[in-house]
Design an enzyme around this catalytic site. Sequence first.
Site, PDB file in Angstrom:
ATOM      1  N   GLU A 220     -11.840  -2.989  -2.743  1.00  0.00           N
ATOM      2  CA  GLU A 220     -10.801  -2.099  -3.295  1.00  0.00           C
ATOM      3  C   GLU A 220     -10.657  -2.335  -4.808  1.00  0.00           C
ATOM      4  O   GLU A 220      -9.944  -3.247  -5.245  1.00  0.00           O
ATOM      5  CB  GLU A 220      -9.468  -2.354  -2.600  1.00  0.00           C
ATOM      6  CG  GLU A 220      -9.510  -2.230  -1.083  1.00  0.00           C
ATOM      7  CD  GLU A 220      -8.399  -2.982  -0.411  1.00  0.00           C
ATOM      8  OE1 GLU A 220      -7.232  -2.852  -0.854  1.00  0.00           O
ATOM      9  OE2 GLU A 220      -8.662  -3.724   0.544  1.00  0.00           O
TER      10      GLU A 220
ATOM     11  N   TYR B 120     -13.661   1.010   4.509  1.00  0.00           N
ATOM     12  CA  TYR B 120     -14.289  -0.171   5.110  1.00  0.00           C
ATOM     13  C   TYR B 120     -15.778   0.137   5.238  1.00  0.00           C
ATOM     14  O   TYR B 120     -16.154   1.079   5.944  1.00  0.00           O
ATOM     15  CB  TYR B 120     -13.729  -0.436   6.503  1.00  0.00           C
ATOM     16  CG  TYR B 120     -12.285  -0.887   6.587  1.00  0.00           C
ATOM     17  CD1 TYR B 120     -11.237  -0.054   6.239  1.00  0.00           C
ATOM     18  CD2 TYR B 120     -11.967  -2.169   7.062  1.00  0.00           C
ATOM     19  CE1 TYR B 120      -9.913  -0.467   6.343  1.00  0.00           C
ATOM     20  CE2 TYR B 120     -10.649  -2.595   7.177  1.00  0.00           C
ATOM     21  CZ  TYR B 120      -9.637  -1.727   6.819  1.00  0.00           C
ATOM     22  OH  TYR B 120      -8.332  -2.151   6.939  1.00  0.00           O
TER      23      TYR B 120
ATOM     24  N   HIS C 165       0.798  -1.233   0.000  1.00  0.00           N
ATOM     25  CA  HIS C 165       0.000   0.000   0.000  1.00  0.00           C
ATOM     26  C   HIS C 165       0.829   1.280   0.000  1.00  0.00           C
ATOM     27  O   HIS C 165       0.496   2.239   0.691  1.00  0.00           O
ATOM     28  CB  HIS C 165      -0.925   0.025   1.209  1.00  0.00           C
ATOM     29  CG  HIS C 165      -2.057  -0.936   1.152  1.00  0.00           C
ATOM     30  ND1 HIS C 165      -2.469  -1.556   0.008  1.00  0.00           N
ATOM     31  CD2 HIS C 165      -2.878  -1.401   2.131  1.00  0.00           C
ATOM     32  CE1 HIS C 165      -3.484  -2.355   0.258  1.00  0.00           C
ATOM     33  NE2 HIS C 165      -3.759  -2.296   1.544  1.00  0.00           N
TER      34      HIS C 165
ATOM     35  N   HIS D 209      -9.551   2.826   0.172  1.00  0.00           N
ATOM     36  CA  HIS D 209      -9.557   1.690   1.090  1.00  0.00           C
ATOM     37  C   HIS D 209     -10.641   1.823   2.155  1.00  0.00           C
ATOM     38  O   HIS D 209     -10.440   1.486   3.320  1.00  0.00           O
ATOM     39  CB  HIS D 209      -8.178   1.585   1.764  1.00  0.00           C
ATOM     40  CG  HIS D 209      -7.827   0.234   2.275  1.00  0.00           C
ATOM     41  ND1 HIS D 209      -8.438  -0.346   3.348  1.00  0.00           N
ATOM     42  CD2 HIS D 209      -6.903  -0.664   1.870  1.00  0.00           C
ATOM     43  CE1 HIS D 209      -7.915  -1.530   3.592  1.00  0.00           C
ATOM     44  NE2 HIS D 209      -6.985  -1.762   2.724  1.00  0.00           N
TER      45      HIS D 209
END
Length: 349
Positions: free
Chosen positions: A313, A181, A105, A179
């Site tokens: 993602e 959630y 990342h 990213h």
Amino acid sequence: MQVTEAWLEELDGKRIIEHKIVTDAGMEVTTLNYGCTITSIFVPDRHGKSENVVLGFDTVAEYEKHSPYFGSVVGRHAGRIKDGLLTIDGETYKLAQNNLGNHLHGGIKGLDKVVWDVSVTEEDGSISIRYSHVSDHLNEGYPGTVELLVIYTVTNNNEIILTLEGESDRRTVLNLTNHTYFNLSGGLKRSIESHRLTLKSDQFLELDENLIPTGHAMDVEGTVFDFRNGRVIQEGITSEHPQNVLAGNGYDHPFLLGASDGVDIVLEDDESGRRLSIETNQPSVVLYTGNALGDDFSIRGRQSGEYLGLCLETQGIPDAINHPQFPTTLVEKGERYKSVTKWRFSTTE
Ligand code: G6D
């Protein structure tokens, strides 16, 4: 629709700025120029009750201390790169080895930890937050000076269009994603185990013990990786499939997406009636079900823990630089990289 702006503290000599957009259809989106982070998304349930459906914090300090990329743009290269080694035109670049000796990342100070420049544009029926940043040659080890642009366009149809762009002054790799959630229960009332996912993908990528693609695409047929007709996430958490166990009892896998001009992904929470539909121009989506979410911090008063949120993602393929059989994440000098993903929030009857 309306947008408000709040100036927070300074970081790295730049002002952290928060934007809040409220649509006419009851959606509220809040973002920070720290990592282009989406800190909250409030959408109504089937009874019209608006609650937050993403994991995020109220302070930058909590993001710096606890965030496993909550809501942030990650890159320059999302996902893992084996051994952190990148060979381009015979020259090997050593990227930050920030995850078990591999690169993850974007490295130690990836794009999620950068304070971006920000501006706002208002169009008819939508408002856009535009973030820009120049990543210097050899930042985190990556070749090339790259001009980056991230645009979140919020519409009155309760959509967020995420456009991630980049252009390099030399051949390099680029693979950005957001990213976030998701947890559609609202206010993190429940975990995501009972969420239902529909994903039009025939194959997922096998991972090795370090969660790096082996290069082998596996058919979903007959497994708990088959989401083509909808499946509850719980099934992958309790599954004894070696790949679910390897991922920490759940999913952490790239799924290959065919070239489609429609909805690729639908996430639903039956109890609240909330639905998230996703379209993308990207060749894959990494489904990560929060298997490694820590429990040593709280999120707006709710104890964190595994399966409290899941990520979808949309991106290029992790470690593609080492697997020529997959679409490349290489970009040429002057080539415009452009990832476009649309999230649309709605409710079921
Ligand atoms: C873990 O393996 C997972 C990644 O996929 C995820 O992005 C990260 O946690 C936040 O390393």
